[in-house]
Scaffold this active site. Structure first.
Site, PDB file in Angstrom:
ATOM      1  N   SER A  93       0.834  -1.190   0.000  1.00 31.22           N
ATOM      2  CA  SER A  93       0.000   0.000   0.000  1.00 31.22           C
ATOM      3  C   SER A  93       0.884   1.263   0.000  1.00 31.22           C
ATOM      4  CB  SER A  93      -0.944  -0.038   1.204  1.00 31.22           C
ATOM      5  OG  SER A  93      -2.011   0.874   1.059  1.00 31.22           O
ATOM      6  N   HIS A 229      -7.840  -5.866   1.423  1.00 36.20           N
ATOM      7  CA  HIS A 229      -6.615  -5.074   1.280  1.00 36.20           C
ATOM      8  C   HIS A 229      -5.440  -5.630   2.091  1.00 36.20           C
ATOM      9  CE1 HIS A 229      -4.333  -1.567   0.135  1.00 36.20           C
ATOM     10  NE2 HIS A 229      -4.117  -1.234   1.387  1.00 36.20           N
TER      11      HIS A 229
END
Length: 256
Positions: A93, A229
């Protein structure tokens, strides 16, 4: 504690390792997840984790004001080591964006490239997801906590602790501000020659991460792993990552 020890966490030193793997954590996080990798990876790979100002052992230091400061700090302590032996980057990320920006800087200023660039959970810079990510500092704190709870990247007990959540939100917002200070929309086409691999969560297949594969003339690959995620927190996914990263690094052409 030296500048190196503050910025780079290396709990399992392997001076005789053939390669270095530098890991870049996600926004608002610390070194704890990647620190374990130093023991798990094979003896040929030494793992280091980047920890930025404003957290952990330098929590009292001011946060970095922009990406340039972040890159300059990392370069100042790691350059000599990166010139000594082959290295690879793995970021998740926010960490993916930092690793990419650092790789660009090393290429431009020193002609250095990683043997492999691993980008995990990295939304494409042209995607709606990235736009929302870079504006998260504008979102109300309560909504950020709800989002973190939904993603599952923070232990539930942490989200119940007001002091922890206050610092978590502050750190998260400061990290996201950094994203606004770098021109990610201007991805360099075929800028690198190293191999690039993208890892995505199966629940986020429309995040536009395939855009990152265009930055190199080297080999590219993309994998969708089950989950959301923070898919990498799932043990089976973590095992896949470690085994695949090891294979890619050890099979790199640098030492052949």
């Amino acid at each position: 504690m030296t500048g190196m020890d503050k910025l780079v966490f290396r709990p399992y030193k392997r001076p005789n390792a053939l390669y270095r793997l530098i890991c870049f954590p996600w926004a608002g996080s610390n070194c704890s997840f990647f620190a374990r990798w130093g023991e798990i990876f094979s003896s040929t790979i030494e793992v280091s984790v980047i920890r930025l100002p404003g957290r952990e052992c330098h929590a009292k230091e001011p946060f970095a004001k922009d990406m340039t400061e972040v890159i300059n700090k990392i370069t100042s302590v790691l350059l000599k080591e990166l010139q000594e032996k082959p290295f690879a980057f793995f970021g998740h990320s926010f960490g993916s964006y930092v690793s990419y920006a650092l790789a660009v800087h090393l290429k431009e200023e020193y002609g250095l490239e990683p043997v492999h660039l691993f980008l995990s959970g990295a939304y494409g810079p042209q995607s709606e997801y990235f736009s929302l990510l870079s504006k998260s500092h504008e979102i109300e704190d309560s909504r950020i906590l709800e989002y973190l709870d939904m993603l599952g990247g923070v232990p539930p007990e942490f989200l119940q602790n007001e002091q922890i959540t206050r610092h978590l939100i502050l750190t998260l917002k400061q990290d996201q501000k950094i994203l606004q200070t770098y021109p990610f929309h201007d991805i360099r086409r075929k800028y690198f020659t190293c191999d690039v691999t993208c890892f995505n969560a199966s629940d986020e297949t429309k995040q536009g991460s395939e855009a990152w594969l265009a930055v190199t003339s080297g080999d590219t690959a993309s994998y969708n792993l089950p989950g959301s995620h923070f898919y990498l927190l799932e043990p089976s996914n973590e095992t896949f990552l470690i085994e695949h990263i090891t294979k890619c690094i050890e099979n790199s052409d640098i030492l052949k």
